[in-house]
Design a protein around this motif. Structure first.
Motif, mmCIF file in Angstrom:
data_model
loop_
_atom_site.group_PDB
_atom_site.id
_atom_site.type_symbol
_atom_site.label_atom_id
_atom_site.label_comp_id
_atom_site.label_asym_id
_atom_site.label_seq_id
_atom_site.Cartn_x
_atom_site.Cartn_y
_atom_site.Cartn_z
ATOM 1 N N PHE A 247 44.068 43.334 32.697
ATOM 2 C CA PHE A 247 43.642 42.155 33.446
ATOM 3 C C PHE A 247 42.213 42.267 33.990
ATOM 4 C CE2 PHE A 247 48.172 41.484 33.341
ATOM 5 C CZ PHE A 247 48.272 40.109 33.207
ATOM 6 N N ASN A 248 41.662 43.478 33.989
ATOM 7 C CA ASN A 248 40.324 43.719 34.504
ATOM 8 C C ASN A 248 39.258 42.930 33.743
ATOM 9 O OD1 ASN A 248 38.331 44.822 36.024
ATOM 10 N ND2 ASN A 248 38.565 46.901 35.257
ATOM 11 N N LYS B 38 41.719 40.960 41.183
ATOM 12 C CA LYS B 38 41.707 41.741 42.424
ATOM 13 C C LYS B 38 42.552 43.007 42.299
ATOM 14 C CE LYS B 38 40.753 38.611 46.254
ATOM 15 N NZ LYS B 38 41.340 38.025 47.459
ATOM 16 N N GLU B 39 43.872 42.832 42.078
ATOM 17 C CA GLU B 39 44.734 44.017 42.039
ATOM 18 C C GLU B 39 46.042 43.763 41.305
ATOM 19 O OE1 GLU B 39 46.523 45.429 45.644
ATOM 20 O OE2 GLU B 39 46.716 43.415 46.463
ATOM 21 N N VAL B 40 46.684 44.870 40.933
ATOM 22 C CA VAL B 40 48.015 44.852 40.317
ATOM 23 C C VAL B 40 48.975 45.487 41.309
ATOM 24 C CG1 VAL B 40 49.438 45.864 38.501
ATOM 25 C CG2 VAL B 40 47.184 45.008 37.952
ATOM 26 N N ARG B 41 50.150 44.861 41.477
ATOM 27 C CA ARG B 41 51.182 45.441 42.342
ATOM 28 C C ARG B 41 52.470 45.591 41.543
ATOM 29 N NH1 ARG B 41 48.844 41.655 46.084
ATOM 30 N NH2 ARG B 41 50.525 40.187 45.692
ATOM 31 N N LEU B 42 52.935 46.826 41.432
ATOM 32 C CA LEU B 42 54.221 47.083 40.790
ATOM 33 C C LEU B 42 55.309 47.021 41.852
ATOM 34 C CD1 LEU B 42 53.227 50.052 38.466
ATOM 35 C CD2 LEU B 42 53.453 47.652 37.866
ATOM 36 N N VAL B 43 56.519 46.692 41.422
ATOM 37 C CA VAL B 43 57.643 46.590 42.352
ATOM 38 C C VAL B 43 58.433 47.893 42.284
ATOM 39 C CG1 VAL B 43 59.725 45.294 42.931
ATOM 40 C CG2 VAL B 43 57.725 44.096 42.015
ATOM 41 N N PHE C 233 53.122 42.080 39.811
ATOM 42 C CA PHE C 233 52.322 40.961 40.282
ATOM 43 C C PHE C 233 50.852 41.301 40.078
ATOM 44 C CE2 PHE C 233 56.269 40.691 42.640
ATOM 45 C CZ PHE C 233 56.568 39.337 42.570
ATOM 46 N N VAL C 234 50.057 40.291 39.684
ATOM 47 C CA VAL C 234 48.620 40.478 39.509
ATOM 48 C C VAL C 234 47.923 39.417 40.345
ATOM 49 C CG1 VAL C 234 46.716 40.549 37.873
ATOM 50 C CG2 VAL C 234 48.966 41.343 37.173
ATOM 51 N N GLU C 235 46.996 39.856 41.190
ATOM 52 C CA GLU C 235 46.317 38.937 42.094
ATOM 53 C C GLU C 235 44.892 38.655 41.621
ATOM 54 O OE1 GLU C 235 45.073 38.607 46.808
ATOM 55 O OE2 GLU C 235 46.617 40.032 46.191
ATOM 56 N N PHE C 236 44.487 37.387 41.717
ATOM 57 C CA PHE C 236 43.136 36.940 41.378
ATOM 58 C C PHE C 236 42.524 36.250 42.597
ATOM 59 C CE2 PHE C 236 44.911 37.583 37.248
ATOM 60 C CZ PHE C 236 43.832 37.952 36.455
#
Length: 148
Positions: free
Chosen positions: A94-95, A101-106, A114-117
């Motif tokens: 996604f970079n 912004k960031e990737v969040r694994l659960v 989740f991937v935040e923009f």
């Protein structure tokens, strides 16, 4: 002037993705989906067993390449990820998109992330570009907007 996100892909886009279906077939699927949703609502009223039922319904719909559309959001929800997926793999993927912004694994769930923009438009561009991306030959990533 009003500008809105399209609720469905255009015929040309769906032909390019290989998901094109005639309008009549789409209408039939919509009817079946609405019946399924009304049955789900009835099951939820009954109380017990609703979580298992809703999980089964979601699992079958995701296998048909029919990804439910939540309203646009700057956070993307990824599912159908292989077990070996890690934060670095998704960050590198996604970079390449502006606004990442960031990737969040659960924790405890290897198959979702989740991937935040920075904004909804940038998230939408990444979603459209990577929808169905095969991380492994057997795992095509499914991307939707996260629920607000």
């Amino acid at each position: 002037m009003r500008i809105q996100y399209a609720k469905t892909d255009s015929d040309m886009i769906s032909k390019m993705r290989g998901t094109f279906a005639d309008k009549e077939k789409r209408k039939e699927k919509k009817k079946a989906k609405s019946l399924e949703q009304s049955a789900n609502a009835a099951n939820k009223k009954l109380g017990q067993g609703t979580t298992q039922n809703s999980l089964n319904v979601q699992g079958t719909s995701s296998q048909n390449q029919q990804v439910p559309d939540n309203p646009p959001n700057y956070i993307l929800f990824l599912n159908n990820l292989p077990e070996e997926t890690n934060e670095m793999m998704l960050s590198m993927l996604f970079n390449q998109f502006p606004g990442f912004k960031e990737v969040r694994l659960v924790p405890g769930r290897h198959d979702i992330a989740f991937v935040e923009f920075e904004n909804e438009g940038q998230a939408g561009a990444a979603r459209d570009a990577l929808q169905g991306f095969k991380i492994t030959p057997s795992h095509a990533m499914k991307i939707t907007y996260a629920k607000k």
